[in-house]
Design an enzyme around this catalytic site. Structure first.
Site, PDB file in Angstrom:
ATOM      1  N   MET A   1      11.312  -3.078  -3.954  1.00  0.00           N
ATOM      2  CA  MET A   1      10.924  -1.850  -3.421  1.00  0.00           C
ATOM      3  C   MET A   1      11.534  -1.275  -2.408  1.00  0.00           C
ATOM      4  SD  MET A   1       6.821  -2.469  -4.773  1.00  0.00           S
ATOM      5  CE  MET A   1       6.536  -0.544  -4.516  1.00  0.00           C
ATOM      6  N   HIS A   2      11.177   0.329  -2.100  1.00  0.00           N
ATOM      7  CA  HIS A   2      11.478   0.699  -0.956  1.00  0.00           C
ATOM      8  C   HIS A   2      12.955   1.185  -0.467  1.00  0.00           C
ATOM      9  CE1 HIS A   2       7.267  -0.303  -0.541  1.00  0.00           C
ATOM     10  NE2 HIS A   2       7.442  -1.359  -0.191  1.00  0.00           N
TER      11      HIS A   2
ATOM     12  N   ASP B   1       8.769  -4.714  -8.037  1.00  0.00           N
ATOM     13  CA  ASP B   1       8.813  -6.057  -8.157  1.00  0.00           C
ATOM     14  C   ASP B   1       7.471  -6.524  -8.233  1.00  0.00           C
ATOM     15  OD1 ASP B   1       8.496  -5.783  -5.435  1.00  0.00           O
ATOM     16  OD2 ASP B   1      10.071  -7.107  -4.893  1.00  0.00           O
TER      17      ASP B   1
END
EC number: 2.7.1.17
Length: 489
Positions: free
Chosen positions: A79-80, A238
């Protein structure tokens, strides 16, 4: 029987699963790619490496399999990360990853100048250094020419979906970690777009994780030997994908992941705002929501200790004989090798061993690493309880969950039963399940989880050890506040 591909686009590599509709794993494959550290605290990858790994991984996965049975592909992704493309779809700069710590100034600006109250009102969350919005601000502040050239902003797994299908899209669970999404109302936040100086058309179309977003491009399908019409399903961040893969959906489920990072994930049918500014309040891949605490270094701490310090990769041998020390170890380890997110939100936090004596042994230090990671996850559990979550038991997945010793430590430190899923593949298995739902194999994520997720083992807490660990945790909880002012960023 139909089959589905789940891709876990991780930090150290990508894992690929081919899963039959009944949950049977038909094949698996892993492809690695590098992480680049151009400066201290920075962490980057090349999106082109992910795509190359995807093509190689899928090809290897399908070797000797019934390719005509493959109906869908979906993802669980780190992520991110900030992936920025120009108007010609070229990657502008290497992706800035989730564990990159360069945005301390931008994070402080968001939390202190824009204000945590406004951020929570607009997005349901405060700013953490790993989130995408601070990265966008960093790019604006430090690379203005690159920033001016941005045509598309996306997350790591969404880059794969775009390359495979041409669909410029994301899902609500992954988008929740950008600090650009109004999580409660499942829409982009116009206020946050204005703060970051971007337009909504630069952001991908939003979908539920189980929705079809496109079809595998014909030339790619032909190269891989797949039939026409293979569906690309949005996928999830995830942790949300791992929760699906372990059956943590609906109200009140819990999953702890011991991967590169560590997470405590609590699913909910209704939106819950984090009242203590320690956890993330995100959309879930099942169409609901969840609270999540994330520690930046989990199994990676054990890998660092074993690989870099002890010069061994025989983790099992290092853990032999440690059972007798559970709850009795006087050495503590702070697992903040990459700074920390939940609950401290401190990019300057650092790892430390505390309590060593002349007779301290290698085994005690090894155990301290496992315990320190688990205590940090206990911090997240306590924050979830402060937000009203009732958590009677948890699932456990990730690479660290393969260790019987670590499983027992988790059960003892959390003082709750720990269920080990039959399939421990986490995000890749969850991605395959999302592909099944998108392609109509199951009517809902809940139905898929009920049908194909099974528990193979339950680890119960040892009450004597749990009582000792309760005392140890109370001591651990005092260490970060005592050392906070001493960390050198």
């Amino acid at each position: 029987m139909n089959s589905y591909i789940g891709i876990d686009l991780g930090t150290s590599g990508a894992k690929f699963l081919l899963v039959a509709a009944d949950g049977t794993i038909l094949a698996e494959n892993t492809q690695s790619y590098p992480v680049y550290y151009p400066q201290a605290g920075w962490s980057e990858q090349r999106p082109e490496d992910w795509y190359a790994a995807a093509l190689a991984g899928i090809a290897a996965l399908l070797h000797g399999q019934d390719k005509a049975a493959v109906k869908g592909i979906s993802f669980g992704g780190q992520m991110h990360g900030l992936v920025a493309l120009d108007k010609d779809d070229n990657v502008i700069r290497p992706a800035i990853l989730w564990n990159d710590g360069r945005t301390e100034a931008q994070t402080a600006y968001l939390n202190e100048t824009v204000g945590k109250d406004k951020l929570a009102q607009w997005t349901g969350n405060i700013a953490f250094a790993g989130f995408t919005a601070p990265k966008i601000l960093w790019m604006r502040d430090n690379e203005p020419e690159n920033f001016a050239g941005i045509a598309k902003i996306m997350l790591p797994k969404d880059y794969l979906a775009y390359r495979l299908s041409g669909a410029f899209c994301t899902d609500f669970s992954d988008a929740s970690g950008m600090l650009l999404l109004d999580v409660k109302n499942r829409r982009w936040s116009s206020e946050m777009c204005a703060v970051c100086g971007i337009r909504e058309e630069q952001l991908p179309a939003l979908h539920e994780s189980y929705e079809v977003v496109g079809t595998l491009k014909g030339e790619i399908a032909e190269t891989l030997g797949l039939g026409p019409g293979v569906q690309i399903v949005a996928g999830a961040g995830d942790n949300a994908a791992a929760a699906v893969g372990t059956g943590v959906v609906g109200e009140g489920g819990c999953n702890i992941s011991l991967g590169t990072s560590g997470t405590l994930f609590v699913s909910a049918a209704q939106y819950k705002e984090d009242k203590v500014n320690a956890l993330h309040s995100f959309c879930h891949a099942d169409g609901g929501w969840h609270l999540m605490g994330c520690i930046l270094s989990a199994a990676s701490c054990n890998a660092w200790w074993s690989d870099k310090i002890l010069n061994t990769t025989d983790y099992a041998a290092e853990q032999n004989g440690l059972e007798a020390l559970l709850g009795k170890n006087d050495v503590f380890f702070l697992p903040y090798l990459m700074g920390e997110r939940s609950p401290h939100n401190d990019v300057s936090a650092r790892g430390a061993f505390i309590g060593m004596r002349p007779d301290t042994t290698r085994k005690e230090l090894t155990l301290a690493v496992l315990e320190g990671v688990t205590f940090a996850l206990r911090d997240c559990l306590e924050a979830a309880k402060k937000n009203g979550a009732a958590i009677p038991r948890t699932k456990l997945c990730g690479g660290g969950a393969k260790s019987p010793l670590w499983r027992q430590i988790v059960a003892d430190v959390m003082d709750m039963p720990v269920d080990i899923p039959q399939t421990e593949q986490g995000p890749s298995f969850g991605g395959a399940m999302l592909a099944m739902v998108g392609c109509g194999e199951y009517e809902s994520v809940q139905q898929a989880a009920d049908a194909i997720v099974h528990v193979k083992e339950t680890v119960l807490p040892n009450k004597e050890q749990a009582a000792r660990y309760a005392q140890k945790y109370a001591h651990f909880a005092k260490l970060y506040p005592a050392l906070k002012g001493l960390f050198i960023g």
